[in-house]
Write an enzyme that holds these catalytic residues in place. Structure first.
Site, mmCIF file in Angstrom:
data_model
loop_
_atom_site.group_PDB
_atom_site.id
_atom_site.type_symbol
_atom_site.label_atom_id
_atom_site.label_comp_id
_atom_site.label_asym_id
_atom_site.label_seq_id
_atom_site.Cartn_x
_atom_site.Cartn_y
_atom_site.Cartn_z
ATOM 1 N N ASP A 1 54.766 -115.694 -20.876
ATOM 2 C CA ASP A 1 55.097 -116.329 -19.782
ATOM 3 C C ASP A 1 56.251 -116.060 -18.922
ATOM 4 O O ASP A 1 57.917 -116.173 -19.247
ATOM 5 C CB ASP A 1 55.170 -117.378 -18.617
ATOM 6 C CG ASP A 1 55.532 -117.970 -17.725
ATOM 7 O OD1 ASP A 1 55.764 -117.017 -16.772
ATOM 8 O OD2 ASP A 1 55.207 -118.943 -17.414
ATOM 9 N N CYS B 1 66.941 -113.992 8.568
ATOM 10 C CA CYS B 1 67.171 -114.011 7.449
ATOM 11 C C CYS B 1 66.333 -113.589 6.404
ATOM 12 O O CYS B 1 65.107 -112.800 6.964
ATOM 13 C CB CYS B 1 66.427 -115.355 7.325
ATOM 14 S SG CYS B 1 66.276 -116.171 6.392
ATOM 15 N N CYS C 1 61.973 -114.525 3.739
ATOM 16 C CA CYS C 1 60.580 -113.750 3.999
ATOM 17 C C CYS C 1 60.161 -112.659 4.404
ATOM 18 O O CYS C 1 61.102 -112.213 5.471
ATOM 19 C CB CYS C 1 59.830 -114.851 5.142
ATOM 20 S SG CYS C 1 59.860 -116.389 4.926
ATOM 21 N N GLN D 1 57.682 -123.571 -10.930
ATOM 22 C CA GLN D 1 57.238 -123.117 -9.758
ATOM 23 C C GLN D 1 57.258 -124.626 -8.519
ATOM 24 O O GLN D 1 57.445 -125.273 -8.604
ATOM 25 C CB GLN D 1 55.726 -122.888 -10.417
ATOM 26 C CG GLN D 1 55.196 -122.122 -10.928
ATOM 27 C CD GLN D 1 55.548 -120.594 -10.796
ATOM 28 O OE1 GLN D 1 55.883 -120.109 -9.781
ATOM 29 N NE2 GLN D 1 55.222 -120.010 -11.669
ATOM 30 N N CYS E 1 58.424 -118.105 12.264
ATOM 31 C CA CYS E 1 60.278 -119.000 11.838
ATOM 32 C C CYS E 1 60.675 -118.348 12.982
ATOM 33 O O CYS E 1 60.538 -116.725 13.143
ATOM 34 C CB CYS E 1 60.449 -118.274 10.680
ATOM 35 S SG CYS E 1 62.241 -118.460 10.411
ATOM 36 N N CYS F 1 54.833 -112.472 -13.140
ATOM 37 C CA CYS F 1 55.605 -112.026 -11.571
ATOM 38 C C CYS F 1 55.518 -110.961 -10.703
ATOM 39 O O CYS F 1 56.701 -111.085 -9.787
ATOM 40 C CB CYS F 1 57.027 -113.672 -11.360
ATOM 41 S SG CYS F 1 58.320 -113.037 -12.866
#
Length: 395
Positions: free
Chosen positions: A323, A107, A110, A229, A99, A350
């Protein structure tokens, strides 16, 4: 699959804080970078007079020699943040980011575009292991820790094109863009490479998601701006892991906590059959209301999980699915779960630190970690999903 309060992976915005002396923002240091840390950084230490300071560095790899630039930090801060703005000696796992918007000052979406995909998964496994040892009280030699790997999940293209839902900011001039890391500034972005080409933006109304596993097929109505998700392979991977861990049988009673729109409840209801019982508890009223139609075989209770557990009829249950959102279940909910004396608890996590803290609480209360799997549901970012099985120890 709840987590309605969890945002899509993005760089966090800095909190406003009082000045603590001389600013070091913009200063550069050449350093050898240390280990990976939770949050998508690696750790370095830079000299400051006769002292030194820890710096959490983005865009570097453990063992590399880099020039880092401080992006946040004053003389009075315990640690600083920085970017690796040039690489003096590159690690073997370094790659050219796919990218053009990934890199220092660009950005914030990521964390690991500069890392080969196998190495990204190794870094995530390292962080998960470290948290389980440091916060969870497990031994580094425990096979569940030492042997942990982060599994690839079908549905992305070499770590790209997996986000089925994408939110853009408005760039200067009116185009679409993404925010800089820990900033309100918007970078114009023509094409986000981790998003699918038909990724939808959150909006009003509902959408239908379909999941098929082992011959069973369920459709779920989901709020267009609610949680589901974003990796297309995630629902199947997580349901499969939960069912394999719990091994639900006909006639059993199951609590599905933080149940969202009923993903796990639907497949659990299939497994326990009409002689069994599934109770789905979800704090988000919209998701809970949708789960009534999505899983008519389940009993649905809306409200804060801890509060609802306190008012549900007392009595033991066989199995529990947890969860929780990013902060984890925490002690009050864990104690309420243990009070129901389930034989098995499947914990879908998570956040490695939250999982480790809750595993430690379960251990205090007589439940041991028996299996652990981790999944790369967010390639190119530091995020990782895990499914842990906790079992009640024999008396």
């Amino acid at each position: 699959m709840s987590r309605t309060r969890r945002p899509a992976p993005r760089g966090r915005r800095p909190r406003q804080k009082a000045s603590k002396g001389e600013s070091y923002v913009g200063k550069r240091f050449e350093v050898e970078v240390g280990p990976v840390a939770h949050g998508g950084h690696v750790v370095a230490r830079v000299p400051v007079g006769e002292d030194s300071r820890v710096v959490f560095v983005r865009h570097a790899l453990p063992g590399e020699q880099v020039v880092l630039e401080i992006t946040e930090g004053t003389a009075g801060d315990r640690f600083w943040r920085g970017d690796a703005v040039s690489v003096v000696s590159a690690g073997p796992e370094r790659v050219v980011p796919a990218c053009p918007y990934a890199g220092p000052g660009l950005c914030g979406g990521c964390d690991f575009q500069h890392v080969s995909l196998p190495a990204q998964r190794d870094l995530k496994a390292t962080v998960l292991r470290e948290q389980l040892v440091r916060l969870g009280g497990l031994s580094a030699e425990d096979p569940l820790v030492a042997g942990l790997v982060v599994e690839a999940v079908p549905g992305d293209v070499d770590g790209l094109r997996w986000r089925t839902r994408q939110r853009y900011a408005t760039a200067p001039g009116g185009g679409r863009g993404m925010r800089r890391y820990r900033s309100h500034d918007v970078i114009p972005v023509d094409d986000c490479l981790i998003a699918t080409e038909d990724a939808r933006e959150p909006g009003a109304g509902t959408v239908v998601e379909t999941v098929e596993l082992g011959g069973a097929k369920h459709s779920f109505e989901v709020a267009a701006d609610g949680f589901w998700q974003v990796h297309p392979g995630a629902p199947t991977a997580l349901v499969s892991a939960v069912l394999a861990a719990l091994e639900p049988a006909p006639g059993q009673t199951v609590l599905d906590l933080y149940a969202g729109v009923g993903l796990f409840s639907a497949f659990l209801a299939d497994a326990v059959g009409p002689s069994g019982r599934v109770v789905a508890v979800e704090g988000d009223p919209t998701a809970s209301a949708l789960s009534v139609g999505n899983v008519p075989a389940a009993e649905v209770a809306a409200g804060d999980v801890g509060t609802v557990l306190g008012r549900l009829e007392e009595g033991p249950v066989d199995l529990v699915v947890l969860d929780p959102p990013r902060e984890g279940a925490r002690r009050a909910v864990v104690e309420a779960v243990v009070a129901r004396t389930p034989q098995k608890v499947a914990y879908v996590a998570c956040d490695p630190a939250a999982l480790a803290r809750d595993v430690s609480i379960f251990a205090e209360l007589g439940y041991r970690l028996r299996s652990l799997r981790a999944f790369d549901l967010f390639p190119m970012t530091h995020h990782v999903e895990a499914v842990a099985l906790l079992e009640r120890s024999a008396a």
